[in-house]
Design a protein around this motif. Structure first.
Motif: not given
Length: 512
Positions: A456-470
């Motif tokens: 879960v954490a690696p997948a969320i990290k990928e999404r937040m990085m690509k979104k640039g939100s945090l």
């Protein structure tokens, strides 16, 4: 005119005929100063507009993510035979800023440093422009005096009446300095005679210590197999009884214990080892006690939280990084030593006659470069000095208190929210937690549950990085599957940012 003063007219060179040597005309400078000055002015304006003024704007992205091969195409990385015009260089500067991670963004929580300190930034601009090297008073008079003043004040906060120290590039290097210093104190002949005649040296450190301890042992020829990792309790603190057992066992095997490294503020859990009990053991066994307070040392600035480091005054050496919680700007790291007998200099000096001449016209005790393993050395203490001058001790204390208060707020919010679970109650600014997506909330906590939660954490990290939100760090740790590690540092961070962090994780992970 005063005695010894020089007439300005004498300093202006008279114009002479051109001289040609090996096909090179030697008269006059070849740099276009006017063009260079204009470029500096325009680049500074760009930095001000695109970095400094946007540093606290939460509407900006933390990063403009691009994969490596794509970023190579977007950045013109090739160096060519001929130089490029200023307007093109400014475009490159703009691209560098655009695609770099904004570590001064209020929602950058990825590492143990964050935020923008304006006073430290000005100090960095000044030192970059002056380009000093801190080894002798003659070339770096101001910065050597600044370093002396800052070290003296840091020594006071540790609780020593006197001491010594030096700023160096990173906590890892501070730990290596301390390890080598402890070894030199134990067997000083090793400096000249090397390792061949030395006993099997053994050192002890927490199982939660920074990885630099293994690196230092490898680099110094002690060997990673001679680093004994002492077990920790459920909160990540070294267990003193286990330390003493290992010391006795090493002696029984014929090894030579010489050093214990305690940690004040471990990297992942933010744990503080029990320094008083460890110091008792070191005194009984005549071992050097080094405290790696690279992360947690700044709690010393707070009257409320300095109890976390109770007993640190009994250490022989301390690593403390003001570039972390106190935001002095990377890099700003000090090794502090209780010894005042010039042990640092004796251990590291090489007596270079072209730098450290003893017949200079001033007090050569201010030529401190022979205490360093470096020759060229940056004036890192100046950044911390400028921040300290601007905020005062009370301002630095408030910086620590606020960060830990925000950490407490986040912990309380995590406890209230469905789908969030703390690993443990933090005692510092490291908040470690899992996000459990809706699909796993009714599942029994068995092997399948933990295997799925690990993703879960690696997948969320990928999404937040690509979104640039945090940006938020994650890791597995000692049998525990991937979890988030949130660190609060920057005074630009608000309660709203804590709420946003949890809301955004939930938003990015609720479909998992």
């Amino acid at each position: 005119m005063l005695p010894g003063a020089v007439d300005q007219q004498e300093m202006i060179p008279s114009k002479k005929n051109a001289v040609l040597v090996d096909g090179v005309v030697l008269n006059g400078p070849t740099t276009d100063a006017k063009a260079g000055e204009k470029f500096v002015e325009e680049a500074c304006r760009l930095i001000m507009e695109e970095v400094v003024l946007k540093a606290t704007d939460v509407n900006e992205k933390v990063c403009e993510w691009r994969p490596p091969e794509q970023l190579k195409q977007l950045l013109d990385l090739e160096m060519r035979d001929s130089g490029e015009p200023p307007h093109r260089l400014l475009e490159l500067c703009r691209d560098v800023i655009r695609y770099s991670v904004k570590t001064n963004h209020p929602r950058f929580f990825n590492q143990l440093y964050a935020g923008l300190d304006y006073y430290s930034l000005v100090a960095r601009f000044m030192t970059e422009a002056l380009n000093p090297s801190v080894y002798t008073y003659e070339v770096s008079p101001v910065f050597l005096l600044v370093e002396e003043a800052v070290l003296k004040k840091m020594i006071e906060f540790i609780g020593w009446k006197e001491g010594d120290g030096i700023f160096n590039p990173g906590g890892s290097v501070s730990n290596m300095y301390a390890m080598n210093l402890a070894r030199y104190k134990y067997c000083p002949d090793i400096k000249e005679k090397g390792l061949s005649g030395s006993p099997r040296l053994i050192l002890f450190t927490s199982a939660e210590c920074h990885y630099s301890m293994k690196k230092a042992a490898s680099f110094l020829g002690i060997g990673t197999e001679n680093v004994c990792f002492v077990e920790t309790d459920g909160r990540g603190k070294m267990i003193p009884e286990e330390l003493e057992k290992q010391v006795w066992q090493a002696r029984k095997e014929g090894a030579a214990p010489f050093l214990v490294c305690a940690t004040s503020g471990t990297t992942v859990l933010g744990a503080f080892d029990p320094l008083d009990e460890i110091a008792d053991i070191c005194e009984r066994h005549n071992l050097w006690l080094h405290v790696d307070a690279s992360w947690g040392g700044s709690a010393l600035m707070s009257r409320k939280h300095r109890k976390l480091l109770h007993g640190i005054h009994r250490a022989d050496s301390v690593a403390w990084n003001p570039h972390k919680m106190l935001m002095a700007g990377i890099q700003c790291c000090a090794l502090l030593v209780k010894d005042k007998s010039d042990l640092l200099k004796k251990c590291y000096c090489a007596k270079a006659s072209y730098l450290f001449q003893q017949d200079k016209f001033y007090d050569v005790s201010y030529d401190t470069g022979d205490k360093s393993i470096q020759c060229s050395r940056r004036p890192d203490a100046f950044k911390f000095w400028m921040t300290w001058k601007a905020l005062g001790t009370s301002g630095l204390e408030e910086r620590v208190n606020r960060a830990l208060a925000l950490s407490r707020y986040l912990v309380d919010e995590i406890k209230k929210r469905e789908g969030f679970k703390l690993l443990l109650e933090p005692e510092y600014a490291n908040i470690c937690f899992w996000y459990i997506p809706p699909s796993l909330r009714e599942m029994e906590e068995g092997p399948e549950f933990w295997a799925k939660l690990n993703l879960v954490a690696p997948a969320i990290k990928e999404r937040m990085m690509k979104k640039g939100s945090l940006m938020l760090g994650y890791q597995p740790h000692r049998g525990k599957v991937n979890f988030f590690r949130q660190v609060v540092i920057s005074p630009q961070v608000s309660r709203e940012d804590m709420d946003f962090l949890l809301d955004e994780i939930d938003l990015l992970g609720k479909d998992m």
